[in-house]
Design a protein around this motif. Structure first.
Motif: not given
Length: 207
Positions: A77-86
């Protein structure tokens, strides 16, 4: 903030017209547009934007982009979240980096295996991916954010309306990377995408 009037915008699309309408079982906010759920991954968003062709090629070549290609889960139930600094092609070009060979020559040794997590170019790309979901409001709420490079963080600070990364002053000279807010906070099914306006962030130490 426009013409002295501040408003909240949801998902870069809908303006809150009437906030905090209290009801018997919650709170309503009236908005002026329909909200559309995200349908693409971070990788798909980058891939479809011609401004990021060099950034995507570097993600592919180093293998770092694999982690953001689709939504994955820590458990059921717990997603892997990411933040991309493009970084756009224009930002790279301002540093005389016009193609992947230029990028490789600048950030790694000849003949190095760029898919090795210890390689400098691999670490450079991994440094542009934060673990967790970080919209600009989240960036400025904490002074530092973990990256995909072990024990390496990106620092953040708010100066007036500017979100600045790795802001520091050395010998009277201030240096930082500016988050390009009009082209940031792009929600995706597995995280959020930001655009860096000023220059490439320097790579962390590697082989």
């Amino acid at each position: 903030n426009e013409n002295g009037v501040s408003r909240y915008i949801v998902n870069r699309r809908a303006i809150i017209l009437q906030p905090n309408i209290h009801t018997g079982n919650g709170v309503l906010h009236s908005i002026d547009h329909v909200l559309i759920p995200s349908s693409k991954s971070l990788y798909q968003k980058l891939k479809e934007n011609n401004n990021y062709t060099l950034f995507v090629e570097a993600l592919d070549s180093t293998g770092v982009g694999t982690v953001i290609q689709k939504l994955t889960y820590k458990n059921d139930t717990t997603p892997n979240w990411y933040t991309v600094l493009a970084q756009s092609n224009a930002v790279f070009a301002a540093q005389n980096i016009f193609n992947f060979n230029d990028l490789r020559a600048k950030y790694t040794k000849p003949g190095a295996n760029v898919q090795d997590p210890k390689d400098s170019l691999n670490r450079f790309m991994a440094y542009h991916i934060l673990t967790g979901l970080k919209f600009t409001a989240d960036l400025v709420m904490s002074p530092s954010h973990e990256t995909m490079v072990p024990q390496e963080v990106v620092t953040s600070v708010l100066k007036e309306e500017n979100v600045l990364l790795n802001y520091e002053t050395t010998n009277g000279v201030t240096d930082s990377v500016l988050v390009n807010r009009p082209y940031s906070d792009i929600a995706c099914i597995n995280g959020v995408l930001h655009d860096l306006k000023s220059r490439p962030m320097p790579p962390v130490s590697g082989e």
